[in-house]
Design a protein around this motif. Structure first.
Motif, PDB file in Angstrom:
ATOM      1  N   PRO A 155       0.807  -1.225   0.000  1.00 61.12           N
ATOM      2  CA  PRO A 155       0.000   0.000   0.000  1.00 61.12           C
ATOM      3  C   PRO A 155       0.834   1.266   0.000  1.00 61.12           C
ATOM      4  O   PRO A 155       1.958   1.292   0.481  1.00 61.12           O
ATOM      5  CB  PRO A 155      -0.792  -0.116   1.301  1.00 61.12           C
ATOM      6  N   LEU A 156       0.249   2.329  -0.528  1.00 58.73           N
ATOM      7  CA  LEU A 156       0.798   3.673  -0.396  1.00 58.73           C
ATOM      8  C   LEU A 156      -0.069   4.522   0.527  1.00 58.73           C
ATOM      9  O   LEU A 156       0.366   5.589   0.966  1.00 58.73           O
ATOM     10  CB  LEU A 156       0.899   4.348  -1.764  1.00 58.73           C
ATOM     11  N   ILE A 157      -1.297   4.086   0.773  1.00 59.29           N
ATOM     12  CA  ILE A 157      -2.236   4.826   1.608  1.00 59.29           C
ATOM     13  C   ILE A 157      -2.903   3.864   2.577  1.00 59.29           C
ATOM     14  O   ILE A 157      -3.390   2.808   2.161  1.00 59.29           O
ATOM     15  CB  ILE A 157      -3.316   5.518   0.749  1.00 59.29           C
ATOM     16  N   VAL A 158      -2.896   4.203   3.866  1.00 61.07           N
ATOM     17  CA  VAL A 158      -3.641   3.431   4.861  1.00 61.07           C
ATOM     18  C   VAL A 158      -4.573   4.377   5.591  1.00 61.07           C
ATOM     19  O   VAL A 158      -4.291   5.572   5.723  1.00 61.07           O
ATOM     20  CB  VAL A 158      -2.718   2.702   5.859  1.00 61.07           C
ATOM     21  N   GLY A 159      -5.711   3.860   6.056  1.00 60.79           N
ATOM     22  CA  GLY A 159      -6.694   4.720   6.690  1.00 60.79           C
ATOM     23  C   GLY A 159      -7.398   4.055   7.845  1.00 60.79           C
ATOM     24  O   GLY A 159      -7.296   2.842   8.047  1.00 60.79           O
ATOM     25  N   SER A 160      -8.132   4.864   8.606  1.00 60.91           N
ATOM     26  CA  SER A 160      -8.783   4.390   9.825  1.00 60.91           C
ATOM     27  C   SER A 160     -10.030   3.563   9.547  1.00 60.91           C
ATOM     28  O   SER A 160     -10.489   2.839  10.420  1.00 60.91           O
ATOM     29  CB  SER A 160      -9.151   5.587  10.707  1.00 60.91           C
ATOM     30  N   SER A 161     -10.606   3.669   8.339  1.00 63.80           N
ATOM     31  CA  SER A 161     -11.798   2.896   8.033  1.00 63.80           C
ATOM     32  C   SER A 161     -11.918   2.692   6.531  1.00 63.80           C
ATOM     33  O   SER A 161     -11.397   3.485   5.735  1.00 63.80           O
ATOM     34  CB  SER A 161     -13.056   3.606   8.554  1.00 63.80           C
ATOM     35  N   ARG A 162     -12.634   1.635   6.155  1.00 62.98           N
ATOM     36  CA  ARG A 162     -12.901   1.372   4.742  1.00 62.98           C
ATOM     37  C   ARG A 162     -13.690   2.522   4.121  1.00 62.98           C
ATOM     38  O   ARG A 162     -13.408   2.979   3.017  1.00 62.98           O
ATOM     39  CB  ARG A 162     -13.684   0.069   4.600  1.00 62.98           C
ATOM     40  N   GLU A 163     -14.671   3.029   4.847  1.00 65.08           N
ATOM     41  CA  GLU A 163     -15.511   4.105   4.329  1.00 65.08           C
ATOM     42  C   GLU A 163     -14.687   5.348   4.015  1.00 65.08           C
ATOM     43  O   GLU A 163     -14.877   5.992   2.986  1.00 65.08           O
ATOM     44  CB  GLU A 163     -16.616   4.429   5.339  1.00 65.08           C
ATOM     45  N   ASP A 178     -12.364  17.837  12.650  1.00 66.83           N
ATOM     46  CA  ASP A 178     -13.284  17.752  13.781  1.00 66.83           C
ATOM     47  C   ASP A 178     -13.509  16.326  14.276  1.00 66.83           C
ATOM     48  O   ASP A 178     -14.426  16.057  15.036  1.00 66.83           O
ATOM     49  CB  ASP A 178     -14.639  18.365  13.418  1.00 66.83           C
ATOM     50  N   ALA A 179     -12.638  15.386  13.849  1.00 63.74           N
ATOM     51  CA  ALA A 179     -12.778  13.985  14.278  1.00 63.74           C
ATOM     52  C   ALA A 179     -11.420  13.309  14.185  1.00 63.74           C
ATOM     53  O   ALA A 179     -11.066  12.731  13.158  1.00 63.74           O
ATOM     54  CB  ALA A 179     -13.809  13.259  13.422  1.00 63.74           C
ATOM     55  N   ALA A 180     -10.650  13.365  15.260  1.00 60.23           N
ATOM     56  CA  ALA A 180      -9.267  12.895  15.234  1.00 60.23           C
ATOM     57  C   ALA A 180      -9.147  11.398  14.991  1.00 60.23           C
ATOM     58  O   ALA A 180      -8.057  10.906  14.654  1.00 60.23           O
ATOM     59  CB  ALA A 180      -8.571  13.256  16.546  1.00 60.23           C
ATOM     60  N   ASN A 181     -10.241  10.654  15.133  1.00 63.73           N
ATOM     61  CA  ASN A 181     -10.193   9.214  14.892  1.00 63.73           C
ATOM     62  C   ASN A 181     -10.343   8.863  13.412  1.00 63.73           C
ATOM     63  O   ASN A 181     -10.284   7.693  13.038  1.00 63.73           O
ATOM     64  CB  ASN A 181     -11.275   8.492  15.706  1.00 63.73           C
ATOM     65  N   GLU A 182     -10.516   9.861  12.559  1.00 58.77           N
ATOM     66  CA  GLU A 182     -10.571   9.638  11.115  1.00 58.77           C
ATOM     67  C   GLU A 182      -9.278  10.148  10.497  1.00 58.77           C
ATOM     68  O   GLU A 182      -8.989  11.352  10.562  1.00 58.77           O
ATOM     69  CB  GLU A 182     -11.779  10.350  10.500  1.00 58.77           C
ATOM     70  N   TRP A 183      -8.505   9.268   9.883  1.00 60.53           N
ATOM     71  CA  TRP A 183      -7.177   9.646   9.425  1.00 60.53           C
ATOM     72  C   TRP A 183      -6.728   8.779   8.253  1.00 60.53           C
ATOM     73  O   TRP A 183      -7.224   7.668   8.042  1.00 60.53           O
ATOM     74  CB  TRP A 183      -6.157   9.520  10.560  1.00 60.53           C
ATOM     75  N   LEU A 184      -5.791   9.316   7.501  1.00 57.11           N
ATOM     76  CA  LEU A 184      -5.077   8.589   6.454  1.00 57.11           C
ATOM     77  C   LEU A 184      -3.586   8.829   6.646  1.00 57.11           C
ATOM     78  O   LEU A 184      -3.176   9.934   6.987  1.00 57.11           O
ATOM     79  CB  LEU A 184      -5.452   9.070   5.054  1.00 57.11           C
ATOM     80  N   ASP A 185      -2.774   7.812   6.393  1.00 62.46           N
ATOM     81  CA  ASP A 185      -1.330   7.978   6.279  1.00 62.46           C
ATOM     82  C   ASP A 185      -0.930   7.695   4.843  1.00 62.46           C
ATOM     83  O   ASP A 185      -1.376   6.698   4.243  1.00 62.46           O
ATOM     84  CB  ASP A 185      -0.587   7.018   7.211  1.00 62.46           C
ATOM     85  N   LEU A 186      -0.096   8.564   4.274  1.00 62.80           N
ATOM     86  CA  LEU A 186       0.380   8.419   2.899  1.00 62.80           C
ATOM     87  C   LEU A 186       1.881   8.172   2.917  1.00 62.80           C
ATOM     88  O   LEU A 186       2.633   8.940   3.532  1.00 62.80           O
ATOM     89  CB  LEU A 186       0.117   9.700   2.095  1.00 62.80           C
ATOM     90  N   LEU A 187       2.317   7.117   2.261  1.00 59.07           N
ATOM     91  CA  LEU A 187       3.739   6.897   2.035  1.00 59.07           C
ATOM     92  C   LEU A 187       4.146   7.700   0.806  1.00 59.07           C
ATOM     93  O   LEU A 187       3.602   7.502  -0.283  1.00 59.07           O
ATOM     94  CB  LEU A 187       4.019   5.413   1.812  1.00 59.07           C
TER      95      LEU A 187
END
Length: 230
Positions: A39-47, A172-181
Motif C-alpha cells: 500500500p501507499l495509503i492506509v486509513g482508519s476505516s474502509r468508508e 473535527d474527528a481525530a479518529n478519522e485519518w489517512l497515512d500516505l507513504l
C-alpha cells in the motif's frame, strides 16, 4: 480499488484499511518504493478510504534521478544562502528553509507541466510562484490546513531527496485519518475535502513509521504547486 484489512502497529488504531496503488512507471532508484502489491495509503476505516479515494493520490517514480538533479541544480545555490528556521510564523513548520520560484530551466519546466497536467483540471488558474520547502533531517511539518484565502482546491507536491510519511486527520474527528507513504521522486495530490477538511503534516523522523515499517527521514525538499481560490 482493492481494499484489504491489515494491521498497523504503533500508529493510531491497530486496525486500518489500505488502498493499493501500483507504480505508474519504472521505479527510480535512491528511495524506498513499495512493491506493486504493497500500500501507499492506509486509513482508519474502509468508508474513509473509499470516500477520499479520488481526492488523495500518490504517484510513485513521477520523476527520475536526473530530473531530481535538475531541480537541485536550480535550487541549491539559493537555499544555501538561507538558514534553517525552527520557529515558523504560524508555528506550522519546524526546521525548514523555503522560497518561491517563477521561472525554471527547460528540464524543470517540463516536469512542472507534467505535474499541472496530472493534478489540475485543464484551464484551472494556478498560483504563479511554485513553493519550495526544504526540511532539515530533524525538521517536520505540524498538522495544519492551508489558508483558503491564498490557494484553491488542489495541492500537488514532488518529493525530493527523501521518503516521508504524510498524515491527514479530519479537523473535527481525530479518529478519522489517512497515512500516505511518499517515496522519494513521487508526486502527491490532495483535492477538495482532503484539502479543506483534513489537516496534513509530515512526520518527524522518530515518528516516521508506515504500515508497521520504519521509513527513515532525511533532508527533504518538496516542490509544491497550487491553484488559485475560486
Amino acid at each position: 480499488m482493492k481494499l484489504l484489512l491489515t494491521v498497523l502497529k504503533g500508529i493510531h488504531k491497530p486496525a486500518v484499511y489500505v488502498s493499493h496503488r501500483r507504480c505508474l512507471s519504472s521505479c527510480a532508484s535512491g528511495g524506498l518504493l513499495p512493491h506493486s502489491d504493497e500500500p501507499l495509503i492506509v486509513g482508519s476505516s474502509r468508508e474513509l478510504v473509499q470516500r477520499l479515494g479520488s481526492q488523495v493520490e500518490v504517484r510513485t517514480a513521477f520523476i527520475t534521478e536526473e530530473e531530481e538533479r535538475a531541480f537541485l541544480r536550480e535550487l541549491e545555490s539559493g537555499l544555501k544562502k538561507k538558514r534553517y528556521e525552527f520557529d515558523h510564523w504560524d508555528d506550522a513548520i519546524h526546521g525548514y528553509r523555503e522560497t518561491e520560484r517563477v521561472s525554471w530551466g527547460a528540464a524543470c519546466e517540463e516536469v512542472l507541466n507534467r505535474v499541472r497536467s496530472a493534478a489540475f483540471p485543464e484551464g484551472s488558474p494556478l498560483l504563479g510562484p511554485v513553493h519550495i520547502l526544504d526540511l532539515d533531517k530533524t525538521g517536520y511539518i505540524k498538522p495544519h490546513i492551508d489558508s483558503v484565502k491564498f490557494c484553491g482546491s488542489t495541492i500537488a507536491g514532488l518529493s525530493l531527496l527523501s521518503d516521508s510519511i504524510m498524515r491527514l486527520v479530519k479537523e473535527d474527528a481525530a479518529n478519522e485519518w489517512l497515512d500516505l507513504l511518499l517515496p522519494r521522486h513521487s508526486l502527491y495530490i490532495l483535492r477538495n475535502e482532503a484539502r479543506y477538511n483534513f489537516t496534513h503534516e509530515i512526520l518527524k523522523d522518530e515518528e516516521s513509521v508506515f504500515n508497521g515499517q520504519k521509513v527513515p527521514r532525511q533532508r527533504r525538499i518538496s516542490v509544491i504547486c497550487r491553484n488559485l481560490p475560486d
